[in-house]
Design a protein around this motif. Structure first.
Motif, PDB file in Angstrom:
ATOM      1  N   VAL A  88       0.866  -1.176   0.000  1.00  0.00           N
ATOM      2  CA  VAL A  88       0.000   0.000   0.000  1.00  0.00           C
ATOM      3  C   VAL A  88       0.904   1.228   0.000  1.00  0.00           C
ATOM      4  N   GLN A  89       0.623   2.191  -0.904  1.00  0.00           N
ATOM      5  CA  GLN A  89       1.448   3.385  -1.040  1.00  0.00           C
ATOM      6  C   GLN A  89       0.627   4.655  -0.866  1.00  0.00           C
ATOM      7  N   HIS A  90       1.301   5.683  -0.371  1.00  0.00           N
ATOM      8  CA  HIS A  90       0.709   7.012  -0.215  1.00  0.00           C
ATOM      9  C   HIS A  90       1.851   8.008  -0.097  1.00  0.00           C
ATOM     10  N   PRO A  91       1.687   9.254  -0.584  1.00  0.00           N
ATOM     11  CA  PRO A  91       2.789  10.213  -0.483  1.00  0.00           C
ATOM     12  C   PRO A  91       3.097  10.662   0.945  1.00  0.00           C
TER      13      PRO A  91
ATOM     14  N   VAL B 274      -3.973   4.608   8.517  1.00  0.00           N
ATOM     15  CA  VAL B 274      -4.954   3.679   7.973  1.00  0.00           C
ATOM     16  C   VAL B 274      -4.515   2.211   8.011  1.00  0.00           C
ATOM     17  N   MET B 275      -3.227   1.976   8.135  1.00  0.00           N
ATOM     18  CA  MET B 275      -2.746   0.597   8.036  1.00  0.00           C
ATOM     19  C   MET B 275      -3.235  -0.331   9.146  1.00  0.00           C
ATOM     20  N   PRO B 276      -3.364   0.112  10.394  1.00  0.00           N
ATOM     21  CA  PRO B 276      -3.884  -0.820  11.403  1.00  0.00           C
ATOM     22  C   PRO B 276      -5.274  -1.363  11.069  1.00  0.00           C
ATOM     23  N   ALA B 277      -6.143  -0.516  10.534  1.00  0.00           N
ATOM     24  CA  ALA B 277      -7.489  -0.984  10.165  1.00  0.00           C
ATOM     25  C   ALA B 277      -7.409  -2.011   9.041  1.00  0.00           C
TER      26      ALA B 277
ATOM     27  N   GLN C   5       1.131 -10.185   8.680  1.00  0.00           N
ATOM     28  CA  GLN C   5       1.865  -9.159   9.411  1.00  0.00           C
ATOM     29  C   GLN C   5       2.284  -8.043   8.471  1.00  0.00           C
ATOM     30  N   SER C   6       2.757  -6.973   9.050  1.00  0.00           N
ATOM     31  CA  SER C   6       3.144  -5.793   8.280  1.00  0.00           C
ATOM     32  C   SER C   6       4.588  -5.430   8.595  1.00  0.00           C
ATOM     33  N   ASN C   7       5.237  -4.731   7.670  1.00  0.00           N
ATOM     34  CA  ASN C   7       6.588  -4.260   7.944  1.00  0.00           C
ATOM     35  C   ASN C   7       6.578  -2.875   8.592  1.00  0.00           C
TER      36      ASN C   7
ATOM     37  N   GLY D  99       9.293  11.074  21.294  1.00  0.00           N
ATOM     38  CA  GLY D  99       8.196  10.394  20.619  1.00  0.00           C
ATOM     39  C   GLY D  99       8.699   9.092  20.035  1.00  0.00           C
ATOM     40  N   THR D 100       7.943   8.555  19.095  1.00  0.00           N
ATOM     41  CA  THR D 100       8.360   7.338  18.407  1.00  0.00           C
ATOM     42  C   THR D 100       8.331   7.582  16.910  1.00  0.00           C
ATOM     43  N   ALA D 101       9.106   6.809  16.214  1.00  0.00           N
ATOM     44  CA  ALA D 101       9.220   6.931  14.764  1.00  0.00           C
ATOM     45  C   ALA D 101       9.310   5.533  14.174  1.00  0.00           C
ATOM     46  N   PRO D 102       9.121   5.407  12.871  1.00  0.00           N
ATOM     47  CA  PRO D 102       9.261   4.086  12.251  1.00  0.00           C
ATOM     48  C   PRO D 102      10.720   3.641  12.255  1.00  0.00           C
ATOM     49  N   SER D 103      10.917   2.343  12.382  1.00  0.00           N
ATOM     50  CA  SER D 103      12.286   1.822  12.343  1.00  0.00           C
ATOM     51  C   SER D 103      12.853   1.890  10.934  1.00  0.00           C
ATOM     52  N   GLU D 104      11.985   1.904   9.935  1.00  0.00           N
ATOM     53  CA  GLU D 104      12.417   2.111   8.557  1.00  0.00           C
ATOM     54  C   GLU D 104      11.237   2.641   7.756  1.00  0.00           C
ATOM     55  N   ILE D 105      11.564   3.417   6.732  1.00  0.00           N
ATOM     56  CA  ILE D 105      10.539   3.943   5.836  1.00  0.00           C
ATOM     57  C   ILE D 105      10.879   3.437   4.441  1.00  0.00           C
ATOM     58  N   ASN D 106       9.956   2.711   3.848  1.00  0.00           N
ATOM     59  CA  ASN D 106      10.155   2.187   2.499  1.00  0.00           C
ATOM     60  C   ASN D 106       9.495   3.113   1.497  1.00  0.00           C
ATOM     61  N   ARG D 107      10.165   3.283   0.361  1.00  0.00           N
ATOM     62  CA  ARG D 107       9.653   4.151  -0.692  1.00  0.00           C
ATOM     63  C   ARG D 107       9.756   3.455  -2.038  1.00  0.00           C
ATOM     64  N   LEU D 108       8.864   3.864  -2.929  1.00  0.00           N
ATOM     65  CA  LEU D 108       8.941   3.456  -4.321  1.00  0.00           C
ATOM     66  C   LEU D 108       8.288   4.558  -5.139  1.00  0.00           C
ATOM     67  N   ASN D 109       8.992   5.083  -6.136  1.00  0.00           N
ATOM     68  CA  ASN D 109       8.478   6.157  -6.987  1.00  0.00           C
ATOM     69  C   ASN D 109       7.999   7.362  -6.176  1.00  0.00           C
ATOM     70  N   ARG D 110       8.793   7.761  -5.197  1.00  0.00           N
ATOM     71  CA  ARG D 110       8.513   8.908  -4.328  1.00  0.00           C
ATOM     72  C   ARG D 110       7.259   8.741  -3.486  1.00  0.00           C
ATOM     73  N   GLN D 111       6.810   7.536  -3.318  1.00  0.00           N
ATOM     74  CA  GLN D 111       5.649   7.229  -2.483  1.00  0.00           C
ATOM     75  C   GLN D 111       6.129   6.405  -1.292  1.00  0.00           C
ATOM     76  N   ARG D 112       5.596   6.697  -0.125  1.00  0.00           N
ATOM     77  CA  ARG D 112       5.874   5.867   1.044  1.00  0.00           C
ATOM     78  C   ARG D 112       5.083   4.579   0.859  1.00  0.00           C
ATOM     79  N   GLN D 113       5.624   3.481   1.345  1.00  0.00           N
ATOM     80  CA  GLN D 113       4.893   2.225   1.179  1.00  0.00           C
ATOM     81  C   GLN D 113       5.018   1.355   2.421  1.00  0.00           C
ATOM     82  N   VAL D 114       3.967   0.590   2.640  1.00  0.00           N
ATOM     83  CA  VAL D 114       3.915  -0.398   3.713  1.00  0.00           C
ATOM     84  C   VAL D 114       3.489  -1.714   3.081  1.00  0.00           C
ATOM     85  N   SER D 115       4.167  -2.778   3.448  1.00  0.00           N
ATOM     86  CA  SER D 115       3.850  -4.094   2.894  1.00  0.00           C
ATOM     87  C   SER D 115       3.133  -4.954   3.922  1.00  0.00           C
TER      88      SER D 115
END
Length: 186
Positions: A5-8, A16-19, A34-36, A127-143
């Motif tokens: 799933v990708q979004h800028p 939205v990913m938890p839902a 599971q999710s990354n 605060g907290t932050a993601p342990s890694e941020i994946n991107r493809l074509n300038r879009q953030r993505q979660v697998s």
């Protein structure tokens, strides 16, 4: 099965990913879903009050350089001994960089006052932050990753993932697709 799933905007994506992950876990024929996306890495955020910093004669570059050196560490030289070369790094003591209050007490150079504590011209928040941020074509993505039980086809699970994603109605700015072997076998 790998579904991406990708979004800028990363914050919108993490909202939205938890839902979606919860709905994906309910799909019959998919196991170990599971999710990354792991938003559990501790982080400190420094927000500069630029007007106050300008009044005190401190530039944002000086603040960034000071934090980079005192918190992150900076290699300043090398030392040779017995045929070995050692790096010499400059960094604040662990106690002076471990907490929000300690970082607020670090001093930054001022053209008017010599040096001033960081807390007088910036707010430091944890605060907290993601342990890694994946991107493809300038879009953030979660697998989303899932396995298929032995002897079953992944096709019904893939179709159900697409349907659950469409049912949530995230909007056109969200893109979803299969990746890896799922894309090839699709």
């Amino acid at each position: 099965v790998q579904f991406v799933v990708q979004h800028p905007d990363f914050d919108s994506l993490t909202a939205v990913m938890p839902a979606f992950l919860g709905r994906a876990m309910q799909i019959p024929g998919l196991v170990n879903v599971q999710s990354n996306l792991k938003v559990n890495k501790p982080e400190l955020t420094v927000r500069i009050n630029r007007a106050r910093a300008a009044d005190l004669g401190v530039s944002a570059l000086d603040i960034a350089s000071t934090l980079r050196m005192l918190v992150g560490g900076l290699q300043v030289s090398t030392y040779n001994e017995g045929g070995e070369q050692y790096y010499v790094a400059l960094r604040a003591e662990a106690a002076d960089r471990r907490t929000v209050d300690a970082i607020g007490q670090l001093t930054v150079p001022s053209s008017r006052l010599g040096s001033v504590p960081l807390e007088t011209l910036a707010t430091v928040a944890s605060g907290t932050a993601p342990s890694e941020i994946n991107r493809l074509n300038r879009q953030r993505q979660v697998s989303i990753f899932a396995n298929v039980p032995h002897g079953e086809s992944q096709t019904p699970g893939m179709a159900a993932l697409q349907a659950r994603f469409a049912d949530l109605g995230f909007g056109a700015e969200y893109q979803a697709r299969f990746a890896g072997r799922s894309r090839e076998l699709g």
